[in-house]
Motif scaffolding. Structure first.
Motif, PDB file in Angstrom:
ATOM      1  N   ALA A   1       0.699 -18.175 -13.078  1.00 13.99           N
ATOM      2  CA  ALA A   1      -0.572 -18.184 -12.329  1.00 13.99           C
ATOM      3  C   ALA A   1      -0.654 -16.941 -11.440  1.00 13.99           C
ATOM      4  O   ALA A   1       0.362 -16.408 -11.000  1.00 13.99           O
ATOM      5  N   GLU A   2      -1.888 -16.520 -11.180  1.00 14.91           N
ATOM      6  CA  GLU A   2      -2.097 -15.438 -10.211  1.00 14.91           C
ATOM      7  C   GLU A   2      -2.316 -16.115  -8.854  1.00 14.91           C
ATOM      8  O   GLU A   2      -3.201 -16.973  -8.738  1.00 14.91           O
ATOM      9  N   VAL A   3      -1.501 -15.757  -7.876  1.00  8.67           N
ATOM     10  CA  VAL A   3      -1.644 -16.393  -6.566  1.00  8.67           C
ATOM     11  C   VAL A   3      -2.129 -15.337  -5.570  1.00  8.67           C
ATOM     12  O   VAL A   3      -1.501 -14.292  -5.418  1.00  8.67           O
ATOM     13  N   ILE A   4      -3.238 -15.621  -4.904  1.00  4.75           N
ATOM     14  CA  ILE A   4      -3.822 -14.654  -3.973  1.00  4.75           C
ATOM     15  C   ILE A   4      -3.859 -15.293  -2.586  1.00  4.75           C
ATOM     16  O   ILE A   4      -4.285 -16.440  -2.436  1.00  4.75           O
ATOM     17  N   GLY A   5      -3.374 -14.550  -1.588  1.00  9.38           N
ATOM     18  CA  GLY A   5      -3.438 -15.057  -0.220  1.00  9.38           C
ATOM     19  C   GLY A   5      -4.293 -14.109   0.604  1.00  9.38           C
ATOM     20  O   GLY A   5      -4.138 -12.891   0.504  1.00  9.38           O
ATOM     21  N   ILE A   6      -5.219 -14.644   1.402  1.00  9.53           N
ATOM     22  CA  ILE A   6      -6.011 -13.762   2.261  1.00  9.53           C
ATOM     23  C   ILE A   6      -5.949 -14.224   3.712  1.00  9.53           C
ATOM     24  O   ILE A   6      -5.778 -15.401   3.998  1.00  9.53           O
ATOM     25  N   ASP A   7      -6.038 -13.241   4.596  1.00  6.72           N
ATOM     26  CA  ASP A   7      -5.815 -13.531   6.014  1.00  6.72           C
ATOM     27  C   ASP A   7      -6.395 -12.396   6.873  1.00  6.72           C
ATOM     28  O   ASP A   7      -6.588 -11.288   6.394  1.00  6.72           O
ATOM     29  N   LEU A   8      -6.588 -12.693   8.151  1.00  3.26           N
ATOM     30  CA  LEU A   8      -7.075 -11.690   9.101  1.00  3.26           C
ATOM     31  C   LEU A   8      -6.061 -10.596   9.358  1.00  3.26           C
ATOM     32  O   LEU A   8      -6.413  -9.466   9.648  1.00  3.26           O
ATOM     33  N   ALA A   9      -4.789 -10.968   9.313  1.00  2.26           N
ATOM     34  CA  ALA A   9      -3.792 -10.058   9.850  1.00  2.26           C
ATOM     35  C   ALA A   9      -2.872  -9.466   8.790  1.00  2.26           C
ATOM     36  O   ALA A   9      -2.217  -8.463   9.054  1.00  2.26           O
ATOM     37  N   PHE A  10      -2.795 -10.044   7.625  1.00  7.70           N
ATOM     38  CA  PHE A  10      -1.777  -9.550   6.690  1.00  7.70           C
ATOM     39  C   PHE A  10      -2.423  -9.051   5.406  1.00  7.70           C
ATOM     40  O   PHE A  10      -2.284  -7.892   5.057  1.00  7.70           O
ATOM     41  N   GLU A  11      -3.159  -9.878   4.688  1.00 10.66           N
ATOM     42  CA  GLU A  11      -3.905  -9.405   3.522  1.00 10.66           C
ATOM     43  C   GLU A  11      -5.364  -9.538   3.906  1.00 10.66           C
ATOM     44  O   GLU A  11      -5.922 -10.617   3.916  1.00 10.66           O
ATOM     45  N   LEU A  12      -5.961  -8.411   4.246  1.00  7.88           N
ATOM     46  CA  LEU A  12      -7.102  -8.437   5.149  1.00  7.88           C
ATOM     47  C   LEU A  12      -8.422  -8.978   4.610  1.00  7.88           C
ATOM     48  O   LEU A  12      -8.945  -8.466   3.629  1.00  7.88           O
ATOM     49  N   CYS A  13      -8.916  -9.985   5.286  1.00 14.45           N
ATOM     50  CA  CYS A  13     -10.242 -10.508   4.996  1.00 14.45           C
ATOM     51  C   CYS A  13     -10.596 -11.496   6.102  1.00 14.45           C
ATOM     52  O   CYS A  13      -9.778 -12.343   6.458  1.00 14.45           O
ATOM     53  N   ASP A  14     -11.787 -11.342   6.667  1.00 12.72           N
ATOM     54  CA  ASP A  14     -12.252 -12.327   7.640  1.00 12.72           C
ATOM     55  C   ASP A  14     -13.047 -13.388   6.887  1.00 12.72           C
ATOM     56  O   ASP A  14     -14.143 -13.117   6.389  1.00 12.72           O
TER      57      ASP A  14
END
Ligand SMILES: C[S@@+](CC[C@H](N)C(=O)[O-])C[C@H]1O[C@@H](n2cnc3c(N)ncnc32)[C@H](O)[C@@H]1O
Length: 293
Positions: A100-113
């Motif tokens: 599987a492709e696992v994507i993590g998004i976040d304000l501080a590490f993998e950037l996205c608000d």
């Protein structure tokens, strides 16, 4: 925000200064001023403790619910972790589901608000996980509608939010309650809905987009009081998490108008409570549901 599918990453040697600011000696994200918990080494440690604790709660797994079923169809399976922190959950999932492709998004590490949307196309993901992140989202029902948009029909969402009113018992309980009340007041001033954790099930239902909604709330011991070995590990990890969480609240308290003395005394008094032997516990609210076909 459909049409924008790029997520930017801070790499090891990049100059990360545009993405962070310092408040009261702690490092914070610059993307979203509402989220007032730090993004520094102590917070990374706390995030790892939280992740390990939840793995104990889920009997060594990273999830509850029909996750395997949601990931069994389709050639390209995609998993999204919202507010991933430094990605402990996402990494564990990538280990468990190597195809599987696992994507993590976040304000501080993998950037996205995430308050500006989930930057992926409609029906893109098979499974979406959002844990302990509602305190950075002012319009949680809107985020749930975004989740419904980017989830394929039959895809699964798993929402996990710790309670913001932990149970108290005797002794220094009042100090403990006052700290949590102040924290909730700060969040309310930031226009965060502090009732989200206990209303997850209703909110997910209100989108009209999900079925088979199941709520599985859990009681989390805090400290070394449980006799059962498994619960003892959960309790110790939750205790360590709170030990880091209490000082992490100081910049938020100061930003939102408390004096240095008030903030220090609130935190020290709560630490007193935490350091007393006693059978404290807290709740975690867990809800999952499948997007209607
Ligand atoms: C308490 S940490 C939890 C991290 C991880 N989900 C876990 O359970 O270990 C909350 C995370 O949510 C992220 N977050 C909060 N508000 C956000 C927003 N508006 N957009 C993206 N990430 C957000 C924070 O940056 C932080 O890393």
């Amino acid at each position: 925000m459909s049409g924008q599918f790029e997520v930017s990453y801070i790499r090891e040697n990049d100059d990360d200064s545009p993405y962070f600011r310092t408040l009261s000696g702690r490092k914070f994200n610059t993307l979203n001023p509402t989220y007032l918990l730090p993004a520094d080494e102590d917070e990374v440690k706390r995030s790892e403790l939280h992740h390990r604790m939840m793995q104990f709660v889920f009997q060594g797994k990273n999830y509850v619910g029909p996750v395997k079923e949601a990931l069994q169809f389709g050639v390209h399976r995609r998993i999204l972790d919202l507010g991933t922190g430094c990605g402990f959950w996402a990494i564990s999932m990538a280990d468990e589901f190597p195809r599987a492709e696992v994507i993590g998004i976040d304000l501080a590490f993998e950037l996205c608000d995430l308050e500006t949307g989930i930057p992926y196309p409609n029906e893109y993901f098979d499974f979406i996980h959002a844990r302990s992140m509602h305190t950075g989202i002012r319009d949680y029902p809107w985020l749930l509608r975004e989740i419904a948009r980017v989830l394929r029909p039959g895809g699964l969402v798993l929402l996990i939010e710790p309670d913001l009113t932990p149970k108290v018992d005797g002794g220094f309980a009042r100090d403990w309650s006052i700290l949590w009340e102040t924290y909730r007041n700060c969040l309310t001033r930031q226009r965060i809905d502090v009732s989200v954790p206990e209303r997850l099930e209703d909110m997910l239902g209100a989108t009209g987009a999900f079925e088979n909604i199941i709520k599985r709330d859990g009681n989390i011991p805090v400290g070394s009081w449980p006799k059962d070995k498994h619960l003892l590990s959960v309790g110790q990890l939750q205790w360590l998490d709170y030990d880091l969480f209490l000082p992490a609240l100081r910049p938020m308290f100061l930003e939102l108008g408390l004096t240095e003395t008030q903030a220090r005394s609130l935190i020290e008094n709560a630490q007193h409570h935490l350091y007393q032997p006693g059978s404290m516990s807290t709740q975690v609210h867990i809800v999952h549901g499948s997007k209607k076909l």
